[in-house]
Design an enzyme around this catalytic site. Structure first.
Site, short mmCIF file in Angstrom:
data_model
loop_
_atom_site.label_atom_id
_atom_site.label_comp_id
_atom_site.label_asym_id
_atom_site.label_seq_id
_atom_site.Cartn_x
_atom_site.Cartn_y
_atom_site.Cartn_z
N GLY A 170 -23.45 35.44 1.21
CA GLY A 170 -23.15 36.77 0.70
C GLY A 170 -24.41 37.56 0.41
CD GLU A 177 -16.71 19.48 8.36
OE1 GLU A 177 -16.54 20.34 9.26
OE2 GLU A 177 -17.29 19.73 7.29
#
Length: 441
Positions: free
Chosen positions: A14, A174
């Site tokens: 961001g 993962e």
């Protein structure tokens, strides 16, 4: 006329894209970040499992903005905001506090790990949010096999070779897949007393399917692949306790203990403490995870000079994923540019959902892309292309391709050098932080 001062808190996705959007704006941009690097968080699990080095997913913040002449970088953790004086207070590494004034503030401080009120779990089940976390977890995973090799008691060796991952979202899936790859492809043949292929990898979650934000079809495909490579998927199982030698779980009405020396927590996130301070200073509301409830244009209600973007913002139920942060940062930067140009602002943030993608194992991933469902090799090739494209240009892209070729095309892991200090030092710091927090209450 004094140049407009924009302060950006955080150099994650961001903050990074907000600063970029202000490159040619008539403003002075100050970036405040607690570390000197930006982390490409979608690949942090590959540092934790020895595929990539920290330097391949981390870029120095000063290097990122070296060519942006209107931007400066200051190192420090932001601890307070004065909305009346329009200043932020930050602590440098040595604890010395300093203040930075702003005309417009963009807060992109991100989130931390949530243990749902059971913070004591952190000592025995660390999360995966920072480079320090990744290096510690890599040491815990690889050292576990070394400790198992030293054991003469089969039960003790089995505890060291049991890995419990709490949370079946993308990070948990993962990690489980990569630990299975280490046990079944990388380490066999290197030990004389243990067989790494006998390792037990358990993926736990209280939900009813893995990757719950994906389509049911993709979730089912991921679960099937995990089980095929040796991961034990336990759903509908809630963790009730974690200690040094195992976890307690509640499945239905039954309580069970799983003996395991290595536990990893990926089950939830909590807003950074700065979110609470913003809410207190502005009167803004927060959601159940502590994120600030922002207006449709990502500003704090009643404070158009303060933007909150990415994982720290609660807006329209959007998830805390990289694309929300990237697009939110761009939106905040574009809004400021319009204001400085005297154009109307207040446009609502429009998120473009590009879909979800997660790797499961070598040559296997699942992807949900606006109606398109991919799995297996096709999904993995798409994952490879997307992540390679978003990595910072230059050495990171080149070296990452080489590392992926070694790890996925062969059996090697380039980053297997670990030390016990990577575990003990983090543990000591974690205990000291817990003691300090308890003293402040």
């Amino acid at each position: 006329m004094t140049e407009h001062r924009v302060v950006v808190v955080g150099a994650g996705f961001g903050g990074r894209y907000a600063v970029r959007a202000l490159k040619n704006a008539p403003a002075h941009v100050t970036v405040l970040n607690g570390t000197n690097h930006h982390v490409f968080e979608p690949l942090i699990y590959q540092v934790a499992t020895g595929v990539l080095s920290p330097g391949e997913i981390a870029t120095p913040v000063r290097e990122m903005f070296r060519r942006q002449r209107n931007a400066e970088v200051l190192l420090g953790w932001v601890t307070d905001i004065d909305v009346v004086a329009r200043t932020v207070t930050a602590n440098a590494a040595d604890g010395v506090a300093y203040q930075v004034p702003y005309d417009t503030l963009i807060v992109a401080a991100g989130t931390g790990q949530s243990y749902f009120g059971n913070d004591r779990f952190a000592e025995h089940a660390p999360g995966l949010k920072t480079l320090d976390d990744a290096v510690e977890l890599r040491a815990r995973i690889l050292t576990a096999f070394e400790r198992a090799e030293l054991e003469t008691d089969p039960a003790a060796a089995a505890r060291w070779m049991t890995f419990v991952i709490v949370g079946a979202g993308p990070t948990g899936v993962e990690l489980a897949g990569q630990i299975a790859e280490i046990a079944h492809r990388t380490l066999p043949g290197e030990y004389r007393r243990i067989d790494p292929r006998q390792a037990r990898i358990v993926l736990l979650d209280a939900v009813d399917r893995v990757l719950p934000t994906f389509s049911p079809r993709s979730s089912a495909s991921a679960a099937q692949r995990l089980r095929k490579i040796g991961v034990e998927v336990r759903l509908g199982a809630r963790v009730t306790d974690v200690d040094a030698t195992g976890v307690e779980i509640l499945a239905g009405d039954d309580t069970e203990r799983l003996p395991a020396m290595t536990k990893i927590w990926s089950a939830g996130v909590a807003a950074a403490p700065l979110a609470r301070r913003i809410a207190e200073a502005t009167g803004a509301a927060t959601d159940r995870t502590g994120r600030v409830r922002v207006a449709p244009d990502l500003t704090v209600p009643g404070h158009p000079e303060i933007f909150v973007v990415g994982d720290l913002a609660s807006v329209d139920g959007l998830p805390g994923v990289a694309q929300v942060s990237i697009q939110g940062g761009r939106h905040a930067g574009a809004t400021i540019r319009r204001r400085l140009a005297g154009k109307p602002d207040g446009r609502p943030f429009r998120y473009f959902d590009k879909g979800n993608i997660a790797t499961v194992a070598r040559f296997s991933a699942v992807a949900d892309l606006r109606g398109l469902r991919l799995s297996g090799l096709a999904g993995w090739l798409l994952w490879l292309g997307v992540h390679w494209a978003y990595l910072p240009k230059g050495r990171n892209r080149v070296s990452s391709l080489v590392r992926w070729a070694v790890a996925f095309g062969g059996r090697g892991r380039a980053e297997r050098a670990v030390t016990e200090a990577q575990i003990t030092a983090r543990g000591a710091l974690r205990r000291a932080e817990a003691e300090r927090a308890a003293a402040e209450v």
